[in-house]
Design an enzyme around this catalytic site. Structure first.
Site, mmCIF file in Angstrom:
data_model
loop_
_atom_site.group_PDB
_atom_site.id
_atom_site.type_symbol
_atom_site.label_atom_id
_atom_site.label_comp_id
_atom_site.label_asym_id
_atom_site.label_seq_id
_atom_site.Cartn_x
_atom_site.Cartn_y
_atom_site.Cartn_z
ATOM 1 N N CYS A 63 0.835 -1.197 0.000
ATOM 2 C CA CYS A 63 0.000 0.000 0.000
ATOM 3 C C CYS A 63 0.882 1.265 0.000
ATOM 4 O O CYS A 63 1.793 1.395 -0.808
ATOM 5 C CB CYS A 63 -0.960 -0.052 1.182
ATOM 6 S SG CYS A 63 -2.393 1.026 1.041
ATOM 7 N N HIS A 64 0.662 2.204 0.930
ATOM 8 C CA HIS A 64 1.510 3.390 1.007
ATOM 9 C C HIS A 64 2.926 3.041 1.475
ATOM 10 O O HIS A 64 3.870 3.796 1.224
ATOM 11 C CB HIS A 64 0.900 4.425 1.951
ATOM 12 C CG HIS A 64 -0.344 5.051 1.425
ATOM 13 N ND1 HIS A 64 -1.591 4.487 1.600
ATOM 14 C CD2 HIS A 64 -0.551 6.202 0.712
ATOM 15 C CE1 HIS A 64 -2.509 5.243 1.024
ATOM 16 N NE2 HIS A 64 -1.909 6.299 0.480
ATOM 17 N N GLU B 273 -6.499 6.391 -4.134
ATOM 18 C CA GLU B 273 -6.330 7.593 -3.307
ATOM 19 C C GLU B 273 -7.479 8.576 -3.542
ATOM 20 O O GLU B 273 -8.008 9.183 -2.597
ATOM 21 C CB GLU B 273 -4.990 8.258 -3.621
ATOM 22 C CG GLU B 273 -4.523 9.238 -2.565
ATOM 23 C CD GLU B 273 -4.019 8.557 -1.304
ATOM 24 O OE1 GLU B 273 -4.810 8.453 -0.335
ATOM 25 O OE2 GLU B 273 -2.862 8.127 -1.285
#
Length: 225
Positions: free
Chosen positions: A134-135, A165
Protein backbone atom coordinates in the site's frame (compact mmCIF):
# COMPACT_ATOMS: atom_id res chain seq x y z
CA UNK A 1 16.78 -18.84 10.55
CA UNK A 2 17.22 -15.11 10.12
CA UNK A 3 14.62 -12.64 11.35
CA UNK A 4 11.96 -10.52 9.64
CA UNK A 5 12.00 -6.73 10.03
CA UNK A 6 8.74 -4.77 9.81
CA UNK A 7 8.87 -0.97 9.38
CA UNK A 8 6.09 1.23 10.83
CA UNK A 9 5.47 4.97 10.66
CA UNK A 10 5.84 7.26 13.69
CA UNK A 11 3.50 9.87 12.18
CA UNK A 12 0.25 10.04 14.16
CA UNK A 13 -1.52 12.96 12.47
CA UNK A 14 -1.75 14.40 8.98
CA UNK A 15 0.37 17.55 9.01
CA UNK A 16 -2.10 19.07 6.54
CA UNK A 17 -5.43 18.46 8.30
CA UNK A 18 -6.97 17.50 11.64
CA UNK A 19 -7.17 13.80 10.98
CA UNK A 20 -5.34 11.00 12.79
CA UNK A 21 -3.16 8.53 10.94
CA UNK A 22 -0.58 5.89 11.85
CA UNK A 23 -0.15 2.22 11.03
CA UNK A 24 -2.91 0.58 9.01
CA UNK A 25 -3.24 -2.30 11.46
CA UNK A 26 -4.22 -5.16 9.15
CA UNK A 27 -1.24 -4.51 6.89
CA UNK A 28 1.05 -5.73 9.65
CA UNK A 29 -1.19 -8.51 11.00
CA UNK A 30 -1.87 -10.24 7.70
CA UNK A 31 1.78 -10.07 6.72
CA UNK A 32 3.29 -11.36 9.96
CA UNK A 33 0.82 -14.20 10.60
CA UNK A 34 2.37 -16.68 8.10
CA UNK A 35 5.87 -15.95 9.43
CA UNK A 36 4.86 -16.46 13.06
CA UNK A 37 3.27 -19.76 12.05
CA UNK A 38 6.60 -20.89 10.58
CA UNK A 39 8.53 -19.89 13.70
CA UNK A 40 10.20 -16.71 12.48
CA UNK A 41 11.18 -14.01 14.94
CA UNK A 42 9.89 -10.58 13.92
CA UNK A 43 11.20 -7.18 15.00
CA UNK A 44 9.39 -3.88 14.55
CA UNK A 45 11.28 -0.70 13.71
CA UNK A 46 10.22 2.88 12.99
CA UNK A 47 12.14 5.91 11.71
CA UNK A 48 12.38 7.41 15.22
CA UNK A 49 11.95 4.26 17.28
CA UNK A 50 9.62 4.05 20.27
CA UNK A 51 5.89 4.69 20.20
CA UNK A 52 3.72 4.14 17.17
CA UNK A 53 -0.05 4.41 16.87
CA UNK A 54 -2.64 2.64 14.75
CA UNK A 55 -4.72 4.65 12.34
CA UNK A 56 -8.11 4.69 14.10
CA UNK A 57 -9.88 4.18 10.78
CA UNK A 58 -8.06 0.85 10.39
CA UNK A 59 -9.66 -0.31 13.66
CA UNK A 60 -13.23 0.34 12.57
CA UNK A 61 -15.41 -2.78 12.50
CA UNK A 62 -15.65 -2.96 8.72
CA UNK A 63 -11.85 -3.01 8.42
CA UNK A 64 -11.18 -5.66 11.10
CA UNK A 65 -11.20 -9.41 10.43
CA UNK A 66 -11.23 -12.16 13.05
CA UNK A 67 -7.46 -12.43 12.62
CA UNK A 68 -7.06 -8.71 13.27
CA UNK A 69 -9.09 -9.00 16.48
CA UNK A 70 -7.01 -11.97 17.59
CA UNK A 71 -3.85 -9.85 17.40
CA UNK A 72 -5.49 -6.66 18.70
CA UNK A 73 -6.51 -8.44 21.90
CA UNK A 74 -3.07 -10.07 22.37
CA UNK A 75 -1.34 -7.86 24.96
CA UNK A 76 2.12 -9.30 24.29
CA UNK A 77 1.88 -8.58 20.57
CA UNK A 78 0.40 -5.12 21.04
CA UNK A 79 3.09 -4.11 23.52
CA UNK A 80 5.86 -5.23 21.16
CA UNK A 81 4.19 -3.50 18.23
CA UNK A 82 3.79 -0.23 20.11
CA UNK A 83 7.42 -0.01 21.27
CA UNK A 84 9.45 -0.17 18.09
CA UNK A 85 13.20 -0.38 17.74
CA UNK A 86 15.15 2.52 16.29
CA UNK A 87 17.20 2.04 13.12
CA UNK A 88 20.39 2.42 15.19
CA UNK A 89 19.49 -0.78 17.05
CA UNK A 90 19.21 -2.81 13.85
CA UNK A 91 21.98 -4.99 12.41
CA UNK A 92 20.95 -5.72 8.83
CA UNK A 93 22.86 -9.04 8.85
CA UNK A 94 20.30 -10.44 11.31
CA UNK A 95 17.43 -10.17 8.79
CA UNK A 96 16.50 -11.76 5.50
CA UNK A 97 13.35 -9.72 4.88
CA UNK A 98 12.37 -6.10 5.41
CA UNK A 99 8.71 -5.14 5.00
CA UNK A 100 7.35 -1.59 4.92
CA UNK A 101 3.79 -1.46 6.26
CA UNK A 102 1.43 1.32 5.25
CA UNK A 103 -0.86 3.98 6.59
CA UNK A 104 -0.78 7.51 5.21
CA UNK A 105 1.76 8.68 7.78
CA UNK A 106 4.53 6.88 5.91
CA UNK A 107 4.36 9.51 3.18
CA UNK A 108 6.05 11.92 5.58
CA UNK A 109 8.64 9.76 7.37
CA UNK A 110 9.57 6.80 5.14
CA UNK A 111 11.01 8.22 1.89
CA UNK A 112 13.91 10.24 3.27
CA UNK A 113 15.09 8.04 6.14
CA UNK A 114 18.66 7.22 5.16
CA UNK A 115 19.19 4.75 8.02
CA UNK A 116 16.32 2.57 6.84
CA UNK A 117 17.52 2.87 3.26
CA UNK A 118 20.95 1.57 4.30
CA UNK A 119 19.42 -1.32 6.23
CA UNK A 120 17.27 -2.22 3.22
CA UNK A 121 20.21 -2.03 0.83
CA UNK A 122 22.29 -4.32 3.01
CA UNK A 123 19.50 -6.87 3.42
CA UNK A 124 18.95 -6.88 -0.34
CA UNK A 125 22.62 -7.14 -1.24
CA UNK A 126 23.00 -9.98 1.29
CA UNK A 127 20.45 -11.93 -0.75
CA UNK A 128 17.34 -10.93 1.21
CA UNK A 129 13.97 -9.54 0.21
CA UNK A 130 12.76 -5.94 0.28
CA UNK A 131 8.98 -5.66 0.40
CA UNK A 132 6.15 -3.25 1.11
CA UNK A 133 2.41 -2.82 0.85
CA UNK A 134 0.00 0.00 0.00
CA UNK A 135 1.51 3.39 1.01
CA UNK A 136 4.40 1.54 2.66
CA UNK A 137 6.00 1.02 -0.74
CA UNK A 138 7.21 4.63 -0.58
CA UNK A 139 9.91 3.33 1.76
CA UNK A 140 11.46 1.75 -1.33
CA UNK A 141 11.59 4.95 -3.40
CA UNK A 142 15.02 6.21 -2.39
CA UNK A 143 16.87 2.97 -1.64
CA UNK A 144 20.06 3.02 -3.70
CA UNK A 145 22.24 -0.02 -4.30
CA UNK A 146 26.02 -0.02 -4.17
CA UNK A 147 26.13 0.58 -7.93
CA UNK A 148 24.31 3.88 -7.41
CA UNK A 149 21.08 2.74 -9.05
CA UNK A 150 17.71 3.00 -7.34
CA UNK A 151 16.51 -0.40 -6.14
CA UNK A 152 13.18 -0.19 -7.95
CA UNK A 153 14.50 1.18 -11.24
CA UNK A 154 13.35 -1.07 -14.11
CA UNK A 155 11.60 -3.44 -11.68
CA UNK A 156 7.92 -4.36 -11.75
CA UNK A 157 6.19 -2.89 -8.70
CA UNK A 158 2.80 -1.93 -7.38
CA UNK A 159 1.46 0.21 -4.53
CA UNK A 160 -1.55 2.32 -3.60
CA UNK A 161 -2.96 3.60 -6.87
CA UNK A 162 -3.94 7.13 -7.81
CA UNK A 163 -7.52 5.94 -8.33
CA UNK A 164 -7.69 4.40 -4.86
CA UNK A 165 -6.33 7.59 -3.31
CA UNK A 166 -8.96 9.61 -5.11
CA UNK A 167 -11.71 7.22 -4.05
CA UNK A 168 -10.52 7.45 -0.44
CA UNK A 169 -10.93 11.23 -0.69
CA UNK A 170 -7.44 11.93 0.65
CA UNK A 171 -5.59 13.14 -2.43
CA UNK A 172 -5.77 16.81 -1.34
CA UNK A 173 -4.07 16.07 1.96
CA UNK A 174 -1.01 14.04 0.89
CA UNK A 175 2.37 15.38 -0.28
CA UNK A 176 2.55 13.00 -3.26
CA UNK A 177 0.97 9.87 -4.72
CA UNK A 178 2.83 6.53 -4.48
CA UNK A 179 1.93 5.49 -8.03
CA UNK A 180 3.35 8.69 -9.52
CA UNK A 181 6.46 8.55 -7.34
CA UNK A 182 7.30 4.99 -8.35
CA UNK A 183 6.95 5.88 -12.02
CA UNK A 184 9.29 8.83 -11.48
CA UNK A 185 11.89 6.33 -10.23
CA UNK A 186 11.57 4.53 -13.59
CA UNK A 187 9.91 1.51 -12.02
CA UNK A 188 7.35 -0.43 -14.05
CA UNK A 189 4.20 0.25 -12.04
CA UNK A 190 1.44 -2.36 -12.44
CA UNK A 191 -2.09 -1.95 -11.10
CA UNK A 192 -4.70 -4.56 -10.22
CA UNK A 193 -8.38 -4.02 -9.43
CA UNK A 194 -9.07 -1.30 -6.87
CA UNK A 195 -9.28 -2.50 -3.24
CA UNK A 196 -8.56 -6.11 -4.23
CA UNK A 197 -5.47 -8.07 -3.22
CA UNK A 198 -2.76 -7.64 -5.84
CA UNK A 199 0.99 -8.20 -5.54
CA UNK A 200 4.04 -8.05 -7.77
CA UNK A 201 7.36 -9.83 -7.31
CA UNK A 202 10.48 -8.98 -9.28
CA UNK A 203 14.08 -9.84 -8.40
CA UNK A 204 13.49 -10.12 -4.61
CA UNK A 205 11.41 -6.95 -4.49
CA UNK A 206 7.82 -7.76 -3.49
CA UNK A 207 5.08 -5.11 -3.38
CA UNK A 208 1.34 -5.10 -2.67
CA UNK A 209 -1.17 -2.59 -3.96
CA UNK A 210 -3.54 -1.92 -1.07
CA UNK A 211 -4.57 -2.96 2.47
CA UNK A 212 -6.01 -6.24 1.14
CA UNK A 213 -2.59 -7.34 -0.14
CA UNK A 214 -0.52 -7.97 3.02
CA UNK A 215 -1.08 -11.73 3.13
CA UNK A 216 -0.29 -12.13 -0.56
CA UNK A 217 2.96 -10.18 -0.10
CA UNK A 218 3.90 -12.56 2.72
CA UNK A 219 3.18 -15.61 0.55
CA UNK A 220 5.37 -14.34 -2.26
CA UNK A 221 8.19 -13.48 0.17
CA UNK A 222 8.00 -16.97 1.66
CA UNK A 223 8.27 -18.48 -1.81
CA UNK A 224 11.53 -16.59 -2.30
CA UNK A 225 13.18 -17.35 1.04
Amino acid sequence: MKKILVVITNVTKYPTTTRATGLWFSEVVHFVEPFYKKGYEIDYVSPNGGMITNDPHSLEAQNMSELDWKYYTDAKFMNKLAQTKSPKEINAKDYEVIYYAGGHGVLWDFPDNEELQTISKEIYENGGVVSGVCHGVVGLLNIKLSNGEYLIKDKKVTGFSNEEEQQAGLSPFVPFLPEDAMKEREAHYIKGANWTAFTVSDARVVTGQNPASGLEVAKKVLEII
